[in-house]
Design an enzyme around this catalytic site. Sequence first.
Site, PDB file in Angstrom:
ATOM      1  N   ASP A  92       0.869  -1.182   0.000  1.00 55.22           N
ATOM      2  CA  ASP A  92       0.000   0.000   0.000  1.00 55.22           C
ATOM      3  C   ASP A  92       0.907   1.233   0.000  1.00 55.22           C
ATOM      4  O   ASP A  92       2.137   1.120  -0.009  1.00 55.22           O
ATOM      5  CB  ASP A  92      -0.953  -0.035   1.187  1.00 55.22           C
ATOM      6  CG  ASP A  92      -0.229   0.029   2.522  1.00 55.22           C
ATOM      7  OD1 ASP A  92       0.999   0.272   2.548  1.00 55.22           O
ATOM      8  OD2 ASP A  92      -0.882  -0.175   3.559  1.00 55.22           O
ATOM      9  N   GLY A  94       1.054   3.661   2.266  1.00 54.32           N
ATOM     10  CA  GLY A  94       1.364   4.237   3.571  1.00 54.32           C
ATOM     11  C   GLY A  94       0.336   5.250   4.024  1.00 54.32           C
ATOM     12  O   GLY A  94       0.270   5.595   5.204  1.00 54.32           O
ATOM     13  N   PHE A  96      -2.983   5.172   4.377  1.00 53.42           N
ATOM     14  CA  PHE A  96      -3.980   4.731   5.357  1.00 53.42           C
ATOM     15  C   PHE A  96      -3.415   4.695   6.777  1.00 53.42           C
ATOM     16  O   PHE A  96      -4.052   5.147   7.723  1.00 53.42           O
ATOM     17  CB  PHE A  96      -4.538   3.363   4.959  1.00 53.42           C
ATOM     18  CG  PHE A  96      -5.658   2.909   5.841  1.00 53.42           C
ATOM     19  CD1 PHE A  96      -6.935   3.431   5.682  1.00 53.42           C
ATOM     20  CD2 PHE A  96      -5.444   1.976   6.845  1.00 53.42           C
ATOM     21  CE1 PHE A  96      -7.976   3.027   6.505  1.00 53.42           C
ATOM     22  CE2 PHE A  96      -6.475   1.570   7.675  1.00 53.42           C
ATOM     23  CZ  PHE A  96      -7.742   2.093   7.508  1.00 53.42           C
ATOM     24  N   GLY A 221     -10.966   3.811   0.679  1.00 50.63           N
ATOM     25  CA  GLY A 221     -11.899   4.605   1.465  1.00 50.63           C
ATOM     26  C   GLY A 221     -13.205   3.901   1.786  1.00 50.63           C
ATOM     27  O   GLY A 221     -14.167   4.542   2.205  1.00 50.63           O
ATOM     28  N   ASP A 271      -7.644  -7.512   0.456  1.00 47.64           N
ATOM     29  CA  ASP A 271      -6.720  -7.722   1.571  1.00 47.64           C
ATOM     30  C   ASP A 271      -7.441  -7.280   2.819  1.00 47.64           C
ATOM     31  O   ASP A 271      -8.325  -6.414   2.754  1.00 47.64           O
ATOM     32  CB  ASP A 271      -5.451  -6.877   1.425  1.00 47.64           C
ATOM     33  CG  ASP A 271      -5.680  -5.448   1.902  1.00 47.64           C
ATOM     34  OD1 ASP A 271      -6.316  -4.671   1.153  1.00 47.64           O
ATOM     35  OD2 ASP A 271      -5.285  -5.109   3.032  1.00 47.64           O
TER      36      ASP A 271
END
Lengths: 376, 376
Positions: A92, A94, A96, A221, A271
């Site tokens: 990802d 980073g 989040f 989101g 995921d």
Amino acid sequence: MQFDLKTTDDKSKARAGVITTDHGTIETPIFMPVGTVATVKGVHQTELKNEINPDIILGNTYHLYLRPTTTILEGAGGLHKFMNWDRNILTDSGGFQVYSLAANRKITEEGVKFKSHIDGSTHFFSPENVMEIQRSIGADIIMAFDECPAAMSSYNYTKNSMDMTHRWLKRCVNHLEKVPPKYGYNQSLFPIVQGGVFRDLRKQSAEFISSVEADGNAIGGLSVGEPAEKMYEMTDLVCDILPEDKPRYLMGVGTPINILENIALGVDMFDCVMPTRNARNGMLFTAHGTINIKNRKWADDFSPIDEMGITFVDTMYSKAYLRHLFASKEMLGKQIASIHNLGFYLWLVREARKHILAGDFSEWKAKMVKQMDKRL
Amino acid sequence: MQFDLKTTDDKSKARAGVITTDHGTIETPIFMPVGTVATVKGVHQTELKNEINPDIILGNTYHLYLRPTTTILEGAGGLHKFMNWDRNILTDSGGFQVYSLAANRKITEEGVKFKSHIDGSTHFFSPENVMEIQRSIGADIIMAFDECPAAMSSYNYTKNSMDMTHRWLKRCVNHLEKVPPKYGYNQSLFPIVQGGVFRDLRKQSAEFISSVEADGNAIGGLSVGEPAEKMYEMTDLVCDILPEDKPRYLMGVGTPINILENIALGVDMFDCVMPTRNARNGMLFTAHGTINIKNRKWADDFSPIDEMGITFVDTMYSKAYLRHLFASKEMLGKQIASIHNLGFYLWLVREARKHILAGDFSEWKAKMVKQMDKRL
């Protein structure tokens, strides 16, 4: 990266495909076990590969950047070599974790200033340096740097945030062109659709993201606190806009039922920390419902953890034994439950794929959703 | 139970033998991994069997009595079935834990009253009920109920305690005759030599214990804080008295060097929490010395954990990776270090056996002791 769409279900939008990268093939739909900080918690790489057997796992850029750091990862020759995992990895961006874990974060057009949740040290993430960090980590699929607004954000906040995420995406794409991969294999950038729970924003974002013509696209989101029906509504809307010939990744989702419902809406990749995090709290997912193994009712149940025997733990250990390990706060309990749950999640998406290919996905899904919606 | 002494070393008192029980053979000298509460902490039964490969493991009566309780163990058909371990098991008598863990213990001729370290509930252990508890657990080798006095106990305290331990032994033997094994296989009672660090008491105790003509004999009350030289002196003295044709078990010992020294004095069996406990603190034992993997010096050392490759973890993971897992407080770090250390301990006793059989044990031991006495 290549994506071959093998078939689409007649009665739903479920798809079966194959992604091919320099680290091999990924059969979709797929669930990616979360290997936060270069380890799927409590699971040896041998068990991950031989028992759980995912084609791809996920790493977290925020965590890996803080520990072991990109210097160490570069020294090892990238994350694959560092953790000894030769199949696919996705990282990802980073974003989040910066919003959910870090302290004192300050978001500007330039990027995000934040303090480490480990030692309070100050750091800065921008679209540009997050691309560089992901080059150093070396995952096969890397994510654009986005802002993920909180679940209850206003329309205006969400719109402004979405617009900035779109501008950031351009900066990510531009910067990647200047910074080549470090380890001799390709990395594919997936942009992220945002827009909260607002239909017009989701539509705008999905159209913008589609226009970038990336190797694959993500939906971010969601699963941040909104009702499941709202999540499905947004996924449905977005999947209708995103290109059909590219894989679609719904970030951070979810329960086994959430996964089946979103597969039915056209999502290919998932995921979630749920199978491992809940495992560490003693919650097991099975095809017939969930088990709270800490419950006293299992204390003298000497039947196998799961008769299905998806992984070795299911038939090697009894419910009574696993319950005892949790009651005694023994590490092995968390290890067993983690392998069980991940094994079950991977079984679920593989079964979904089989049924999509066989043409009876919708009937199977309806049966499974009903069956799994129980507490045992 | 049968014990075949295969050979005794020419230049030391080291022995190689084979114990045969209803659960198979045990090649001695042997190290028994400690499976406190029906689990060797952090290690799957598959890994224990296939990677570490001991012929026998140890369980703790005190812990198993409190959790999962004898009721549950009987329901499972004994500890072997409960934890799914089909090789040999030895249980201690619970005495040591009562003295070291439990609160408010009161020792009388009848037995020991104590409070559980878990919930403060009151319990009573006597030679008789400890034999019954060990019948319910169902280990292949069970231990007599003894008192293990603290390291610095006076001569008089130690003498009185030893005499009581001898009286308790008779009660254990008598009671076992009345309570047959529960699961269709035999259980061998090992009595325990006590006597602290006093030569005349150790001699008296060893003579008394020998007179019981048990299937095997244990040496207790050492490695409780006395200097290593004192431990060796006592072991040496006791081994000269204990019957040659029965296995000798030195309880709770010790470092790899302690083990080699005591093998040289005639000990056949060992157990200790050190390989697993120290592993969980990041300390690795190797043939070339100990490693504190938390040390910053390993952060960018991408060489395998141990080039020897005794277990899969040694070559699958690097020192830098393991160091990262400890720095990040990840479970997998403890799991890896535990498998490594146990693998090393078992390798060590198996190598000792090979060298005893080959006739060059003493030279090999001298080399190993020197080699292992380093911090890397």
